[in-house]
Design an enzyme around this catalytic site. Structure first.
Site, PDB file in Angstrom:
ATOM      1  N   HIS A  70      25.431  53.934  48.012  1.00 57.92           N
ATOM      2  CA  HIS A  70      26.541  53.703  48.806  1.00 57.92           C
ATOM      3  C   HIS A  70      27.300  54.664  49.472  1.00 57.92           C
ATOM      4  O   HIS A  70      27.931  54.637  50.753  1.00 57.92           O
ATOM      5  CB  HIS A  70      27.697  53.159  47.614  1.00 57.92           C
ATOM      6  CG  HIS A  70      27.444  51.727  46.835  1.00 57.92           C
ATOM      7  ND1 HIS A  70      27.663  50.628  47.675  1.00 57.92           N
ATOM      8  CD2 HIS A  70      27.158  51.576  45.588  1.00 57.92           C
ATOM      9  CE1 HIS A  70      27.474  49.714  46.824  1.00 57.92           C
ATOM     10  NE2 HIS A  70      26.906  50.145  45.673  1.00 57.92           N
ATOM     11  N   GLU A 128      20.097  35.429  49.387  1.00 61.46           N
ATOM     12  CA  GLU A 128      19.965  36.784  48.860  1.00 61.46           C
ATOM     13  C   GLU A 128      19.348  36.714  47.651  1.00 61.46           C
ATOM     14  O   GLU A 128      19.019  37.859  46.839  1.00 61.46           O
ATOM     15  CB  GLU A 128      21.343  37.410  48.742  1.00 61.46           C
ATOM     16  CG  GLU A 128      22.297  36.658  47.960  1.00 61.46           C
ATOM     17  CD  GLU A 128      23.671  37.239  48.344  1.00 61.46           C
ATOM     18  OE1 GLU A 128      23.936  38.373  48.365  1.00 61.46           O
ATOM     19  OE2 GLU A 128      24.789  36.494  48.134  1.00 61.46           O
ATOM     20  N   ASP A 186      20.605  42.603  48.907  1.00 58.58           N
ATOM     21  CA  ASP A 186      20.411  42.199  47.275  1.00 58.58           C
ATOM     22  C   ASP A 186      19.164  41.403  47.275  1.00 58.58           C
ATOM     23  O   ASP A 186      18.372  41.312  46.499  1.00 58.58           O
ATOM     24  CB  ASP A 186      21.372  40.919  47.008  1.00 58.58           C
ATOM     25  CG  ASP A 186      22.535  41.684  46.327  1.00 58.58           C
ATOM     26  OD1 ASP A 186      22.440  42.722  45.802  1.00 58.58           O
ATOM     27  OD2 ASP A 186      23.850  41.275  46.160  1.00 58.58           O
ATOM     28  N   ARG A 195      18.763  49.524  44.448  1.00 55.39           N
ATOM     29  CA  ARG A 195      18.557  50.354  45.821  1.00 55.39           C
ATOM     30  C   ARG A 195      19.578  51.532  45.382  1.00 55.39           C
ATOM     31  O   ARG A 195      19.445  52.514  46.365  1.00 55.39           O
ATOM     32  CB  ARG A 195      19.221  49.373  46.895  1.00 55.39           C
ATOM     33  CG  ARG A 195      20.703  49.168  46.878  1.00 55.39           C
ATOM     34  CD  ARG A 195      21.349  48.142  47.798  1.00 55.39           C
ATOM     35  NE  ARG A 195      22.483  47.925  47.839  1.00 55.39           N
ATOM     36  CZ  ARG A 195      23.436  48.305  48.501  1.00 55.39           C
ATOM     37  NH1 ARG A 195      23.219  49.341  49.575  1.00 55.39           N
ATOM     38  NH2 ARG A 195      24.794  47.819  48.496  1.00 55.39           N
ATOM     39  N   CYS A 225      22.562  39.746  57.378  1.00 58.20           N
ATOM     40  CA  CYS A 225      23.999  40.505  57.494  1.00 58.20           C
ATOM     41  C   CYS A 225      23.828  41.766  56.754  1.00 58.20           C
ATOM     42  O   CYS A 225      25.053  41.950  56.290  1.00 58.20           O
ATOM     43  CB  CYS A 225      24.880  39.646  57.046  1.00 58.20           C
ATOM     44  SG  CYS A 225      24.813  38.814  55.408  1.00 58.20           S
TER      45      CYS A 225
END
Length: 575
Positions: free
Chosen positions: A190, A433, A457, A467, A504
């Site tokens: 993140h 996802e 995802d 991740r 996306c």
């Protein structure tokens, strides 16, 4: 003395500045005792530090808006929840009162107790949450000594640390910090994603940085190559200035693309949508010429609030986004909230053993149907002001879509019966996802008006790799043969049934992957406005016909290295 340290490129950009070294969070505090007469004063000092940290986080939360509010806000909210945790606070109080320990040493003891519990957990995700505990403890320790917990940076400095929390990055940039080097971390974390949005150069995985770099040393870092130069020489400085000049030229060129079409060299228009979650994001997307909003996150209305937003509050937010896009479509995703988010409303379950696989997305919405009905009513009302689509997250099959479709139709009928203006129909789409949804798409694609692939995802679930997990950085990659085949199959299914397909996730925001996505058949991408111009530029350098002709070679690749070679061959520099 000049030294070159190798790390991993995480956020592009070059920086030159003095090092500010911050050692790891571990509290090296010697045992310190107090007298019984000092207990009340020591407890008061501790609670004053808690209040200082709460105020600092609240002030930072109030300064955030747009995408930063989403990326950073959930971490601040989680830390605020930890500050209210009786296990943490009452334990420290008790250590001061009965153990006659100083607040500093009680803080260390309680941290070690909680860490032992986390480290004994079987679930890797829950074990990783000790980082959040350490960040809160670090803030408290700083507040005990300075009266203020906020991380301080100085203009022109480069932070060198073991790791950096997303909540710290905006603070550091606002204080003038020009780059960050971490000994740990992942380019898929993140923090790395946020650094790219902020255009803050970041190098992660520079394992020797904390051993080799001292406060005040001069560093030159390259966030594109992952190289960190300690005490750069004349040649290094010239290279840095060349990179900075090139970056300025690129930015000027990108700004000229604001009103240019996202059109390939052979004349094919590619639709570029924007991801957003606030009116500021929507305004930026409009200014940059986005075709519409491809993903409007609604979680920001729920996170950080102790009460659920009612229909009117949601309607105003959605209506404002629709009005800001002046006739361009806004795709509103229904609530994607789970136990991994900091939720003060009590809506998400607190003690799920594996939040990523738990009651989240459409599962939570269907379990709380009044919540879903309220949200759909607000979206349907907003559709009276301009084109709106509804996107359903975490779909795993047709049953979930049918349930949402029934409720959406009921809501539209109810609102029109009440004399309220709505669109005649509101398109309904599914986020692909979950691997099951990708594999079974042919059985329920007819129920979808459009499809949106959430690659973050999808890749995580396909590869069974978190991740954000540093040890799995090499395993988690969108450049895996299985990922490409699933993407190709989803696109083909959508094309056969006349359903538009958008990507996306983070893949859409990486200009280097634009040729790959176009080769797989995609013609719609949705991404953060911060990278929209770079992706538009990449599209304008592509020949779609040649890419489609090269797609079979891409899909024949059996190893990641071969796919990476294919991507490298189609970079503009290699063409």
């Amino acid at each position: 003395m000049r030294q070159v340290l190798s790390g991993i490129a995480a956020a592009r950009g070059s920086a030159l500045g003095r090092a500010r070294v911050r050692l790891p969070h571990a509290l090296d505090i010697d045992e310190a005792r107090i007298t019984a007469a000092e207990v009340d004063a020591e407890r008061a000092r501790f609670h004053a530090a808690v209040d200082s940290v709460r105020a600092e986080m609240r002030q930072l939360r109030e300064r955030l808006h747009g995408a930063l509010a989403h990326e950073i806000g959930e971490f601040l909210d989680l830390h605020a929840l930890l500050l209210d945790d009786p296990e943490l606070l009452s334990g420290i109080d008790e250590l001061i009162r009965t153990g006659l320990y100083s607040a500093d040493y009680a803080l260390r003891l309680q941290r070690d107790r909680i860490a032992a519990v986390f480290e004994g957990m079987d679930d890797a995700y829950l074990r990783s949450r000790i980082d959040d505990i350490d960040q809160v403890i670090g803030r408290l320790h700083a507040a005990l000594h300075s009266g203020r917990a906020e991380l301080q940076g100085v203009s022109g400095e480069i932070l060198v640390t073991d790791n950096v929390a997303p909540a710290e990055l905006a603070q550091l940039q606002a204080q003038g910090v020009v780059g960050v080097v971490t000994a740990g971390g992942s380019p898929l974390s993140h923090s790395a994603i946020l650094a790219r949005s902020l255009h803050l150069p970041l190098v992660v995985g520079a394992a020797q940085a904390l051993q080799k770099v001292n406060d005040g040393d001069v560093l030159a870092i390259d966030g594109s190559s992952g190289l960190v130069v300690l005490e750069p020489d004349a040649a290094d400085l010239r290279a840095h200035h060349r990179r900075m000049a090139e970056a300025r030229r690129e930015r000027r060129q990108l700004n000229r693309l604001r009103r240019e079409p996202a059109r390939t060299l052979d004349g094919i228009d590619i639709k570029l949508w924007a991801n957003a979650e606030s009116r500021d994001d929507v305004t930026e997307a409009h200014a940059l010429g986005a075709a519409g909003v491809g993903l409007y996150r609604t979680e920001f209305l729920f996170l950080g609030s102790s009460v659920l937003p009612d229909e009117e509050a949601q309607f105003r937010a959605y209506r404002d986004a629709v009005l800001a896009m002046t006739g361009r479509t806004v795709t509103i995703r229904t609530l994607d909230l789970g136990a991994d988010k900091a939720d003060k409303t009590g809506l998400a379950l607190r003690d799920e053993p594996n939040p990523a696989l738990g009651l989240r997305g459409v599962r939570l919405s269907l379990a709380r149907q009044e919540l879903l009905r309220t949200q759909l009513r607000a979206i349907a009302r907003a559709s009276g002001y301009g084109p709106v689509r509804v996107l359903v997250p975490m779909v795993s099959g047709g049953e979930e879509l049918r349930a949402v479709r029934r409720m959406l139709d009921e809501v539209l009928h109810e609102l029109r019966a009440q004399g309220l203006e709505t669109a005649p129909q509101v398109p309904l789409g599914a986020m692909i996802e979950v691997p099951a949804a990708a594999l079974a798409l042919g059985s329920f694609v007819a129920q979808c008006d459009f499809l949106s692939i959430g690659t973050n995802d999808l890749v995580q679930y396909l590869l069974a790799a978190d991740r954000t997990h540093e040890a799995l950085g090499e395993l988690y990659t969108p450049l895996h043969p299985a990922v490409l085949r699933v993407l190709r199959d989803v696109v083909r299914t959508g094309q056969r049934r006349g359903r538009p397909v958008t990507v996306c996730g983070e893949m859409a925001a990486d200009p280097r992957l634009v040729p790959l996505l176009l080769a797989l058949g995609l013609t719609e991408l949705s991404l953060h406005p911060a990278t929209l111009l770079e992706v538009r530029q990449a599209i304008r350098q592509c020949d779609l016909g040649r890419l489609r002709a090269a797609a079979p070679a891409l899909l024949r690749a059996r190893q990641r290295a071969a796919i990476e070679d294919w991507v490298a061959a189609w970079l503009p520099e290699a063409s």
